[in-house]
Structures are given as C-alpha cells and as structure tokens.
Design a protein around this motif. Structure first.
Motif, PDB file in Angstrom:
ATOM      1  N   SER A   1       4.570   1.399  -9.762  1.00 13.31           N
ATOM      2  CA  SER A   1       4.407   0.882  -8.822  1.00 13.31           C
ATOM      3  C   SER A   1       4.680  -0.378  -8.267  1.00 13.31           C
ATOM      4  CB  SER A   1       3.100   1.604  -7.613  1.00 13.31           C
ATOM      5  OG  SER A   1       1.772   1.056  -8.309  1.00 13.31           O
TER       6      SER A   1
ATOM      7  N   ALA B   1       0.892   4.071  -2.729  1.00  7.49           N
ATOM      8  CA  ALA B   1       0.574   5.412  -1.830  1.00  7.49           C
ATOM      9  C   ALA B   1       1.450   6.625  -2.910  1.00  7.49           C
ATOM     10  CB  ALA B   1       0.981   6.075  -0.653  1.00  7.49           C
ATOM     11  N   TRP B   2       2.734   5.838  -2.816  1.00  6.62           N
ATOM     12  CA  TRP B   2       4.216   6.922  -3.269  1.00  6.62           C
ATOM     13  C   TRP B   2       3.979   7.104  -4.709  1.00  6.62           C
ATOM     14  CZ3 TRP B   2       7.656   3.631   0.115  1.00  6.62           C
ATOM     15  CH2 TRP B   2       7.473   4.049   1.526  1.00  6.62           C
TER      16      TRP B   2
ATOM     17  N   PRO C   1       0.929  -1.317  -0.154  1.00  6.60           N
ATOM     18  CA  PRO C   1       0.200   0.221  -0.079  1.00  6.60           C
ATOM     19  C   PRO C   1       0.670   1.317   0.133  1.00  6.60           C
ATOM     20  CG  PRO C   1      -0.797  -1.204   1.720  1.00  6.60           C
ATOM     21  CD  PRO C   1       0.243  -2.497   0.916  1.00  6.60           C
ATOM     22  N   LEU C   2       2.235   1.015   1.189  1.00 10.68           N
ATOM     23  CA  LEU C   2       3.048   2.411   0.715  1.00 10.68           C
ATOM     24  C   LEU C   2       3.476   2.384  -1.115  1.00 10.68           C
ATOM     25  CD1 LEU C   2       4.951   1.670   4.137  1.00 10.68           C
ATOM     26  CD2 LEU C   2       2.295   3.376   3.779  1.00 10.68           C
TER      27      LEU C   2
END
Length: 287
Positions: free
Chosen positions: A149, A141-142, A137-138
């Motif tokens: 991603s 998000a990034w 998830p990080l």
C-alpha cells in the motif's frame, strides 16, 4: 539661409550599457549558501529561545543537531532505525519504478493518440486536481498495512508529473522535423523512436525530477496510517510523545533520500541528454 546647429561631440554609433554587478553575483555560491543557512539557524535559535513558543513545539537548532547525531549513531549501529530506513527506501525506489512504468505508458498514449489526448487526458487532469493524500486510506483498505500500500500510494502521488513530462516531450519536435521524417517515408514507430523520444528527453527528465521528490512524500504518508514500519512510523511515534527534536532529525534524514533520488535523476539526465544544456538567461555585462 539658416544653418543647422551641429553637435559639439559626435554620438557613438552604439552605446555600451554598463550593468552594475551585485555582490550576490560576485560572491562564491558556497559562501552564499553558508550565509543563508547561518542566518536561518540564528533566527531559529533566537525565536525558539525567546519564550514565544514552547520548546516542545519548536526545539532549538542545537537540540535538533544533537538528535541528528543520536539518530546517526543508531543507524550506524544497526538498531531498529536502520531496518525502518531500509523499508522506507524500498518503498521509495519501487514506488518510483512503478510510477515511471505507468507514467511513461500513459504519457505515450496521451501524446501519440488522439483517443488518449481527447478521452484519457481529461480524466488524468481531473484525478490530478484531487487531494491525492486523501486516497491513502483506500490504498490501505485495498492492499493492507504492508509495504504494497505504501509503494502504491508513492507511485500514485508521483506518476502525474511523469505523464505530463512524457506527453509534452513527444510534442517537442518541431513541425519541420516531423515533415522531414514524413517525406523520407519514416513509419510512425521510427518517428517516435528516432525523433520524438530523443527530442523530448529534457521534458521527460523534468517530470522525473518532480516525481523523484514527491515519491518520498507518498511513501511517508502511507506509513503514517499504520503498519508499524518505516521512518514514517518513527515520526508518528515521536510526535505522539512530543519528541520534536526527533521528529525534525528524522525529517532531515528523509530529505537525504529525496536529494539522493533527485541527484540520481540529474545524473541520468546529464548522462543521456548530454547534448542539452540550459542556456544562461542572465544578460551579459558591459565592459
């Protein structure tokens, strides 16, 4: 005067031990593989048709084989499955390339410098012990829901075996060889390029083999989080519709990507490390 008893038969100078050869050692490997596969499919079919579990949870192998044919026809016709497969392949390839670049750099820093070994390696080990899939998830998000991603997560999951393999390979050269290079006045760079790297290639390729398999898992894990692209998205949709034969067939096609990556690394190892062959550890049979 006592007379020592003599043996009736002289004992041979050495004894040749005979070892029984098992049937698995004499049977061709192809037959063993086919036999294990047939036994597995038979047990799977009996279990799936016994009524213990619902076909929605565990389909029969024949249903999966039929869906493999359907997916194969879809890929051959160039429908939506082929672009999804191509996206996943790109994530795997570029994620692996990124993992190799980062892993080799960190492996050289850790294996060649005291600072890297004492200050950086503990953090690498600490991060490796974490459940890396939880970072997905990080990364989304990034970097967003695009391909960036996914390949970043694929590289993150597969980079650690490359770091360890590179660092271990740089320590593979024996002390006598290092002393020889030091005695002839070789620089640190010359020792690294002409001794440590060639000697450590087997360990380096071992790390690459492990990474070539885990990189597929990283890419698919990223696709599960959304974005509407890749084979991982197709698996997620099929699972939400309880189309388990489709889930199994897509997973099997994904395994071909992993096998292709592993085969490519193995080919490169045989090409560049031709001087290194694993010895047979099985004991020799008696005559």
């Amino acid at each position: 005067m006592s007379v020592l008893p003599q043996d009736t038969a002289a004992e041979p100078a050495h004894t040749v031990w005979r070892q029984d050869v098992s049937w698995s050692a004499t049977t061709p490997r192809s037959l063993l593989l086919i036999g294990v596969l047939a036994a597995f499919l038979g047990a799977w079919h009996l279990f799936s048709t016994s009524g213990i579990v619902s076909p929605l949870i565990l389909p029969s192998p024949f249903a999966v084989i039929a869906d493999l044919w359907v997916v194969g026809k879809g890929l051959a016709s160039g429908n939506y499955m082929l672009p999804a497969l191509w996206i996943t392949v790109q994530e795997v390839i570029w994620g692996f390339v990124l993992a190799v670049a980062i892993g080799v750099f960190l492996g050289v820093v850790v294996g060649e410098t005291t600072f890297g070994e004492r200050a950086i390696m503990p953090y690498i080990v600490a991060i490796d012990t974490m459940p890396k899939i939880a970072f997905a998830p990080l990364f989304v998000a990034w970097l967003g829901f695009g391909i960036s991603s996914k390949l970043a997560l694929a590289a993150f999951i597969s980079v650690f075996p490359i770091v360890v393999g590179t660092a271990a390979g740089l320590h593979a050269a024996d002390a006598n060889s290092r002393m020889l290079f030091q005695s002839i006045g070789a620089t640190r760079w010359q020792t690294l390029v002409k001794l440590k790297i060639p000697t450590g290639l087997p360990q380096f390729f071992t790390g690459l083999k492990i990474a070539s398999i885990s990189v597929v898992s990283g890419a698919i894990a990223g696709e599960f989080l959304g974005g509407g692209q890749g084979f991982g998205e197709l698996i997620r949709v099929a699972a939400s519709q309880l189309d388990t034969p489709r889930v199994f067939s897509l997973i099997l096609y994904l395994s071909l990507i992993g096998l292709a990556m592993f085969g490519l690394v193995s080919w490169m190892q045989n090409r560049f490390v031709f001087w290194h062959r694993s010895t047979n550890s099985m004991p020799k049979r008696g005559v």
